[in-house]
Design a protein around this motif. Sequence first.
Motif, PDB file in Angstrom:
ATOM      1  N   THR A   1      40.722  42.083  -7.003  1.00 27.64           N
ATOM      2  CA  THR A   1      39.995  43.350  -6.988  1.00 27.64           C
ATOM      3  C   THR A   1      39.577  43.787  -8.380  1.00 27.64           C
ATOM      4  O   THR A   1      38.925  44.811  -8.516  1.00 27.64           O
ATOM      5  N   TYR A   2      39.960  43.062  -9.389  1.00 20.25           N
ATOM      6  CA  TYR A   2      39.616  43.426 -10.755  1.00 20.25           C
ATOM      7  C   TYR A   2      38.380  42.660 -11.200  1.00 20.25           C
ATOM      8  O   TYR A   2      38.280  41.466 -10.971  1.00 20.25           O
ATOM      9  N   ASP A   3      37.459  43.348 -11.867  1.00 22.12           N
ATOM     10  CA  ASP A   3      36.294  42.676 -12.449  1.00 22.12           C
ATOM     11  C   ASP A   3      36.655  42.284 -13.872  1.00 22.12           C
ATOM     12  O   ASP A   3      36.939  43.158 -14.699  1.00 22.12           O
TER      13      ASP A   3
ATOM     14  N   VAL B   1      38.679  48.376 -18.504  1.00 22.79           N
ATOM     15  CA  VAL B   1      39.386  49.496 -17.869  1.00 22.79           C
ATOM     16  C   VAL B   1      38.953  49.618 -16.412  1.00 22.79           C
ATOM     17  O   VAL B   1      37.780  49.473 -16.086  1.00 22.79           O
ATOM     18  N   CYS B   2      39.927  49.906 -15.540  1.00 17.22           N
ATOM     19  CA  CYS B   2      39.669  50.098 -14.116  1.00 17.22           C
ATOM     20  C   CYS B   2      40.179  51.464 -13.681  1.00 17.22           C
ATOM     21  O   CYS B   2      41.129  51.992 -14.248  1.00 17.22           O
ATOM     22  N   MET B   3      39.515  52.020 -12.672  1.00 19.80           N
ATOM     23  CA  MET B   3      39.976  53.254 -12.051  1.00 19.80           C
ATOM     24  C   MET B   3      40.584  52.874 -10.704  1.00 19.80           C
ATOM     25  O   MET B   3      39.932  52.240  -9.880  1.00 19.80           O
TER      26      MET B   3
ATOM     27  N   TYR C   1      41.309  51.374  -3.658  1.00 22.04           N
ATOM     28  CA  TYR C   1      40.615  50.253  -4.285  1.00 22.04           C
ATOM     29  C   TYR C   1      40.552  50.462  -5.786  1.00 22.04           C
ATOM     30  O   TYR C   1      40.861  51.533  -6.297  1.00 22.04           O
ATOM     31  N   PHE C   2      40.160  49.409  -6.491  1.00 23.39           N
ATOM     32  CA  PHE C   2      39.977  49.452  -7.941  1.00 23.39           C
ATOM     33  C   PHE C   2      38.490  49.410  -8.238  1.00 23.39           C
ATOM     34  O   PHE C   2      37.754  48.604  -7.679  1.00 23.39           O
ATOM     35  N   ASP C   3      38.061  50.264  -9.151  1.00 22.82           N
ATOM     36  CA  ASP C   3      36.672  50.303  -9.597  1.00 22.82           C
ATOM     37  C   ASP C   3      36.675  49.933 -11.075  1.00 22.82           C
ATOM     38  O   ASP C   3      37.020  50.751 -11.926  1.00 22.82           O
ATOM     39  N   CYS C   4      36.322  48.705 -11.381  1.00 19.52           N
ATOM     40  CA  CYS C   4      36.389  48.199 -12.755  1.00 19.52           C
ATOM     41  C   CYS C   4      34.998  48.125 -13.352  1.00 19.52           C
ATOM     42  O   CYS C   4      34.310  47.101 -13.248  1.00 19.52           O
ATOM     43  N   ARG C   5      34.581  49.217 -13.989  1.00 17.49           N
ATOM     44  CA  ARG C   5      33.282  49.215 -14.676  1.00 17.49           C
ATOM     45  C   ARG C   5      33.269  50.205 -15.827  1.00 17.49           C
ATOM     46  O   ARG C   5      32.264  50.844 -16.092  1.00 17.49           O
TER      47      ARG C   5
ATOM     48  N   ASN D   1      42.709  46.809 -17.431  1.00 18.33           N
ATOM     49  CA  ASN D   1      42.420  45.662 -16.588  1.00 18.33           C
ATOM     50  C   ASN D   1      43.205  44.441 -17.075  1.00 18.33           C
ATOM     51  O   ASN D   1      42.952  43.935 -18.168  1.00 18.33           O
ATOM     52  N   PRO D   2      44.158  43.931 -16.282  1.00 20.60           N
ATOM     53  CA  PRO D   2      44.944  42.776 -16.741  1.00 20.60           C
ATOM     54  C   PRO D   2      44.152  41.476 -16.739  1.00 20.60           C
ATOM     55  O   PRO D   2      44.579  40.502 -17.345  1.00 20.60           O
ATOM     56  N   TYR D   3      42.988  41.445 -16.097  1.00 24.33           N
ATOM     57  CA  TYR D   3      42.188  40.231 -16.017  1.00 24.33           C
ATOM     58  C   TYR D   3      40.979  40.250 -16.944  1.00 24.33           C
ATOM     59  O   TYR D   3      40.129  39.381 -16.858  1.00 24.33           O
TER      60      TYR D   3
END
Length: 82
Positions: A24-26, A31-33, A41-45, A66-68
């Motif tokens: 779920t991480y981009d 940083v993700c919300m 859900y995660f919003d990574c933008r 964001n760990p990824y």
Amino acid sequence: MRGARLALVAIGRLIAGASAHAQTYDPSYPVCMQIYGPVGYFDCRYASLEQCRFLAVGRSAACVVNPYFTKQPSPRRSRRVD
């Protein structure tokens, strides 16, 4: 004996039918919300924690690192010696 066999088949189908979750991480953003609710859900933008926190005000959400995230290599500058 037949009941045990049926139980094993039922358990096997339950395990095989379990849903798989995709990542779920981009990895493009640092940083993700994380939005909480019935469908979390995660919003990574987001480029920074400050930007994410500003947009998370008033929502049931938290900003996380964001760990990824893959850091893009900076372009190399050539040094000229005169």
